[in-house]
Design a protein around this motif. Structure first.
Motif, PDB file in Angstrom:
ATOM      1  N   GLY A  36       0.815  -1.212   0.000  1.00 10.94           N
ATOM      2  CA  GLY A  36       0.000   0.000   0.000  1.00 10.94           C
ATOM      3  C   GLY A  36       0.840   1.249   0.000  1.00 10.94           C
ATOM      4  N   GLY A  37       2.031   1.164  -0.590  1.00 11.78           N
ATOM      5  CA  GLY A  37       3.002   2.263  -0.530  1.00 11.78           C
ATOM      6  C   GLY A  37       2.702   3.453  -1.392  1.00 11.78           C
ATOM      7  N   GLY A  38       1.656   3.373  -2.206  1.00 12.64           N
ATOM      8  CA  GLY A  38       1.194   4.537  -2.972  1.00 12.64           C
ATOM      9  C   GLY A  38       2.258   5.169  -3.839  1.00 12.64           C
ATOM     10  N   THR A  39       2.460   6.455  -3.649  1.00 18.13           N
ATOM     11  CA  THR A  39       3.354   7.221  -4.523  1.00 18.13           C
ATOM     12  C   THR A  39       4.806   7.195  -4.060  1.00 18.13           C
ATOM     13  N   GLY A  40       5.118   6.427  -3.009  1.00 13.11           N
ATOM     14  CA  GLY A  40       6.516   6.212  -2.650  1.00 13.11           C
ATOM     15  C   GLY A  40       7.081   7.112  -1.592  1.00 13.11           C
ATOM     16  N   GLY A  41       6.226   7.657  -0.710  1.00  5.41           N
ATOM     17  CA  GLY A  41       6.724   8.544   0.337  1.00  5.41           C
ATOM     18  C   GLY A  41       7.768   7.900   1.230  1.00  5.41           C
ATOM     19  N   PHE A  42       7.629   6.605   1.491  1.00  7.94           N
ATOM     20  CA  PHE A  42       8.652   5.857   2.232  1.00  7.94           C
ATOM     21  C   PHE A  42       9.554   5.081   1.287  1.00  7.94           C
ATOM     22  N   ALA A  43       8.991   4.535   0.221  1.00  8.23           N
ATOM     23  CA  ALA A  43       9.738   3.642  -0.660  1.00  8.23           C
ATOM     24  C   ALA A  43      10.916   4.328  -1.335  1.00  8.23           C
ATOM     25  N   VAL A  44      10.703   5.523  -1.850  1.00  9.17           N
ATOM     26  CA  VAL A  44      11.775   6.203  -2.578  1.00  9.17           C
ATOM     27  C   VAL A  44      12.945   6.561  -1.659  1.00  9.17           C
ATOM     28  N   PRO A  45      12.713   7.142  -0.478  1.00  6.18           N
ATOM     29  CA  PRO A  45      13.848   7.384   0.424  1.00  6.18           C
ATOM     30  C   PRO A  45      14.577   6.103   0.825  1.00  6.18           C
ATOM     31  N   LEU A  46      13.844   4.998   0.993  1.00 12.06           N
ATOM     32  CA  LEU A  46      14.487   3.727   1.333  1.00 12.06           C
ATOM     33  C   LEU A  46      15.352   3.235   0.175  1.00 12.06           C
ATOM     34  N   ALA A  47      14.858   3.388  -1.050  1.00 14.83           N
ATOM     35  CA  ALA A  47      15.660   3.021  -2.213  1.00 14.83           C
ATOM     36  C   ALA A  47      16.899   3.904  -2.328  1.00 14.83           C
ATOM     37  N   LYS A  48      16.738   5.160  -1.967  1.00 20.29           N
ATOM     38  CA  LYS A  48      17.870   6.087  -2.010  1.00 20.29           C
ATOM     39  C   LYS A  48      18.963   5.675  -1.024  1.00 20.29           C
ATOM     40  N   LEU A  49      18.579   4.966   0.048  1.00 15.98           N
ATOM     41  CA  LEU A  49      19.559   4.458   1.008  1.00 15.98           C
ATOM     42  C   LEU A  49      20.275   3.214   0.493  1.00 15.98           C
ATOM     43  N   GLY A  50      19.849   2.721  -0.679  1.00 16.89           N
ATOM     44  CA  GLY A  50      20.532   1.590  -1.299  1.00 16.89           C
ATOM     45  C   GLY A  50      19.809   0.265  -1.193  1.00 16.89           C
ATOM     46  N   HIS A  51      18.565   0.263  -0.709  1.00 15.92           N
ATOM     47  CA  HIS A  51      17.825  -0.979  -0.549  1.00 15.92           C
ATOM     48  C   HIS A  51      16.987  -1.279  -1.796  1.00 15.92           C
ATOM     49  N   ALA A  52      16.675  -2.561  -1.989  1.00 14.23           N
ATOM     50  CA  ALA A  52      15.825  -2.994  -3.101  1.00 14.23           C
ATOM     51  C   ALA A  52      14.377  -2.944  -2.628  1.00 14.23           C
ATOM     52  N   VAL A  53      13.597  -2.039  -3.200  1.00 11.85           N
ATOM     53  CA  VAL A  53      12.249  -1.763  -2.687  1.00 11.85           C
ATOM     54  C   VAL A  53      11.201  -2.106  -3.742  1.00 11.85           C
ATOM     55  N   THR A  54      10.182  -2.824  -3.306  1.00 11.57           N
ATOM     56  CA  THR A  54       9.026  -3.133  -4.140  1.00 11.57           C
ATOM     57  C   THR A  54       7.779  -2.543  -3.487  1.00 11.57           C
ATOM     58  N   VAL A  55       7.013  -1.799  -4.253  1.00  5.73           N
ATOM     59  CA  VAL A  55       5.752  -1.239  -3.775  1.00  5.73           C
ATOM     60  C   VAL A  55       4.605  -2.043  -4.369  1.00  5.73           C
ATOM     61  N   VAL A  56       3.710  -2.514  -3.513  1.00  9.90           N
ATOM     62  CA  VAL A  56       2.493  -3.191  -3.961  1.00  9.90           C
ATOM     63  C   VAL A  56       1.318  -2.294  -3.596  1.00  9.90           C
ATOM     64  N   ASP A  57       0.579  -1.858  -4.606  1.00  5.83           N
ATOM     65  CA  ASP A  57      -0.519  -0.917  -4.373  1.00  5.83           C
ATOM     66  C   ASP A  57      -1.636  -1.204  -5.369  1.00  5.83           C
ATOM     67  N   PRO A  58      -2.896  -1.080  -4.953  1.00  3.27           N
ATOM     68  CA  PRO A  58      -4.002  -1.400  -5.860  1.00  3.27           C
ATOM     69  C   PRO A  58      -4.278  -0.345  -6.923  1.00  3.27           C
ATOM     70  N   THR A  59      -3.714   0.849  -6.765  1.00  5.09           N
ATOM     71  CA  THR A  59      -4.084   1.973  -7.632  1.00  5.09           C
ATOM     72  C   THR A  59      -3.024   2.235  -8.691  1.00  5.09           C
ATOM     73  N   LEU A  60      -3.401   2.116  -9.942  1.00  4.92           N
ATOM     74  CA  LEU A  60      -2.450   2.325 -11.036  1.00  4.92           C
ATOM     75  C   LEU A  60      -1.947   3.761 -11.073  1.00  4.92           C
ATOM     76  N   ASP A  61      -2.810   4.726 -10.776  1.00  3.23           N
ATOM     77  CA  ASP A  61      -2.379   6.123 -10.771  1.00  3.23           C
ATOM     78  C   ASP A  61      -1.277   6.345  -9.735  1.00  3.23           C
ATOM     79  N   SER A  62      -1.404   5.723  -8.573  1.00  2.00           N
ATOM     80  CA  SER A  62      -0.376   5.861  -7.543  1.00  2.00           C
ATOM     81  C   SER A  62       0.935   5.238  -8.000  1.00  2.00           C
ATOM     82  N   LEU A  63       0.856   4.092  -8.655  1.00  3.50           N
ATOM     83  CA  LEU A  63       2.065   3.431  -9.135  1.00  3.50           C
ATOM     84  C   LEU A  63       2.739   4.249 -10.230  1.00  3.50           C
ATOM     85  N   ALA A  64       1.938   4.923 -11.059  1.00  4.45           N
ATOM     86  CA  ALA A  64       2.517   5.797 -12.087  1.00  4.45           C
ATOM     87  C   ALA A  64       3.229   6.982 -11.438  1.00  4.45           C
ATOM     88  N   ALA A  65       2.610   7.543 -10.397  1.00  3.28           N
ATOM     89  CA  ALA A  65       3.248   8.646  -9.668  1.00  3.28           C
ATOM     90  C   ALA A  65       4.516   8.170  -8.970  1.00  3.28           C
TER      91      ALA A  65
END
Length: 239
Positions: A36-65
């Protein structure tokens, strides 16, 4: 920066979890799933720290963002469409070191089932980070807005709702959240209060001295009384 007082406690706990898991696994890059990570408010900073991040979200618009946000930041984040309850069908068992389940349990059809699905994709010793809305904070906020009957309804309602127009299907007290995690097979660690004062202090005052407000939030996060009136509860639990 205006959101810093609202996010610092959760990020502080997450950084401690990341450090512990890096030390335990011997891997600098962890496999993280944001359900439910949506537009990546947590996911992107975690990826920036060097981790491999997968976001699972039901909304295509959020995944595009999310994709645009990751590209602008210069990091790679994998986005998959699906619900938290479907994690076992989308991802392999024992494939994640850390799963974020932030502002998800309030809305999924079966919170217990979603947590079991989270457990299924975690490796042994893996961690789930859960952020969930707290009914006691809602009662305080409704009363401060002058909606006294709605505040009383929150306290009486098993789901912690203030009425039919309440957009949040359910809220969790600390005991309820800890019990739900335990029933799903997790060992519950620390539970922090998030946004204890940040949602009560007038915006102008909050912006005048953010550092002091952040320090106050951190000091109150595990206070045995103040924690339980936070807008959100942040639970760390282990497989």
């Amino acid at each position: 920066m205006r959101d810093a007082p609202r996010q610092t406690v959760a990020w502080r706990a997450l950084r401690a979890v990341l450090a512990d898991r890096v030390a335990a696994t011997g891997r600098e890059s962890l496999d993280i799933v944001d359900a439910g990570g949506g537009t990546g408010g947590f996911a992107v900073p975690l990826a920036k720290l060097g981790h491999a991040v997968t976001v699972v979200d039901p909304t295509l618009d959020s995944l595009a963002a999310l994709e645009r946000r990751a590209a602008e930041t210069g990091v790679g984040v994998k986005g998959l469409q699906g619900d938290a309850a479907d994690l076992g069908e989308i991802l392999k068992p024992d494939s994640a070191d850390l799963v974020l389940c932030h502002s998800v349990l309030e809305y999924v059809e079966d919170p217990a089932g979603a947590l079991r699905a989270v457990r299924g994709i975690l490796r042994a010793g893996g961690v789930v980070s859960v952020l969930a809305a707290n009914p006691f904070a809602t009662a305080i906020h409704r009363s401060l807005a002058g909606h006294f009957d709605e505040a009383r309804q929150v306290l009486a309602d098993p789901s912690g709702r203030w009425g039919d127009r309440d957009p949040t299907p359910r809220r969790f007290s600390r005991d309820a959240l800890s019990g739900l995690l335990a029933e799903a097979g997790f060992t519950v660690g620390e539970v922090h209060g998030v946004r204890i004062f940040a949602d009560l202090v007038p915006g102008m005052l909050a912006e005048n001295d953010q550092e002091a407000l952040i320090a106050l939030e951190q000091a109150a996060a595990t206070h045995p009384v103040l924690r339980d009136i936070a807008t959100q509860l942040h639970a760390i639990a282990y497989r």
